[in-house]
Design a protein around this motif. Structure first.
Motif, PDB file in Angstrom:
ATOM      1  N   GLN A 204       1.571   6.376  -6.935  1.00 55.75           N
ATOM      2  CA  GLN A 204       0.435   7.204  -7.345  1.00 55.75           C
ATOM      3  C   GLN A 204       0.792   8.687  -7.272  1.00 55.75           C
ATOM      4  O   GLN A 204       0.389   9.465  -8.130  1.00 55.75           O
ATOM      5  N   LYS A 205       1.573   9.086  -6.266  1.00 57.71           N
ATOM      6  CA  LYS A 205       2.000  10.478  -6.163  1.00 57.71           C
ATOM      7  C   LYS A 205       2.907  10.831  -7.351  1.00 57.71           C
ATOM      8  O   LYS A 205       2.755  11.895  -7.964  1.00 57.71           O
TER       9      LYS A 205
ATOM     10  N   ARG B 148       0.832  -1.208   0.000  1.00 57.56           N
ATOM     11  CA  ARG B 148       0.000   0.000   0.000  1.00 57.56           C
ATOM     12  C   ARG B 148       0.870   1.263   0.000  1.00 57.56           C
ATOM     13  O   ARG B 148       0.579   2.216  -0.715  1.00 57.56           O
TER      14      ARG B 148
ATOM     15  N   LYS C 194       1.010   3.974  -2.936  1.00 58.38           N
ATOM     16  CA  LYS C 194       0.736   5.389  -2.658  1.00 58.38           C
ATOM     17  C   LYS C 194       1.871   6.269  -3.181  1.00 58.38           C
ATOM     18  O   LYS C 194       1.621   7.322  -3.777  1.00 58.38           O
TER      19      LYS C 194
END
Length: 173
Positions: free
Chosen positions: A58-59, A51, A55
């Motif tokens: 994704q940033k 996760r 994350k």
């Protein structure tokens, strides 16, 4: 009463930062693979690590997508009258060894200045792009970009001229 033909128009996006585009697609694929590979058999620690990695990715992807968006030129085109389009096609078509050869970049260079309604950067409505700059992009386009733009130009210059029977019948249902 004066009659006029309302010619079709379309806005086409041209991405100028193909490196950022490719990186964003690769990063999106990595994120999707992480989501797919993190099954129920992973430990809580492995799931938490996945996760966090997702994350972080994704940033990075958000930043790349913003870079891609900043590089997009929105080009609004309007179809030409038949005679102008036919002349462009004729001037950019040759026969070599019995085969018809079309110069698509040449067609784009000839058609775009005549078809251009407006051009601006997607990320900044205030920044307009000149006809000369758009025509100058033609030599820099990749083959897929050239063909996508050429398809839009051809569709705008060869629109339907009558309502198909099936459309008329469907409207009566």
């Amino acid at each position: 009463m004066a009659l006029n033909i309302k010619r079709p128009s379309r806005t086409v996006e041209i991405v100028t930062d193909l490196e950022a585009l490719a990186e964003s697609v690769n990063l999106a694929n990595q994120i999707n693979q992480l989501a797919d590979s993190n099954g129920n058999d992973a430990t809580e620690a492995e799931q938490a690590a996945a996760r966090r990695e997702r994350k972080d990715l994704q940033k990075q992807l958000q930043e790349l997508v913003a870079t891609v968006d900043e590089s997009i030129v929105l080009v609004e085109l309007k179809g030409l009258p038949s005679s102008k389009w036919n002349l462009i096609v004729i001037n950019n078509t040759t026969v070599s060894k019995g085969a018809t050869v079309k110069d698509y970049p040449g067609m784009l260079k000839d058609a775009l200045p005549q078809m251009l309604v407006s051009a601006r950067m997607k990320a900044d409505d205030e920044t307009s792009v000149s006809t000369r700059d758009i025509t100058g992009l033609v030599d820099q386009l990749t083959d897929p970009q050239t063909m996508e733009l050429m398809i839009a130009v051809q569709e705008l210059n060869t629109p339907l001229s009558a309502l198909p029977k099936a459309a008329r019948e469907a409207s009566r249902m």
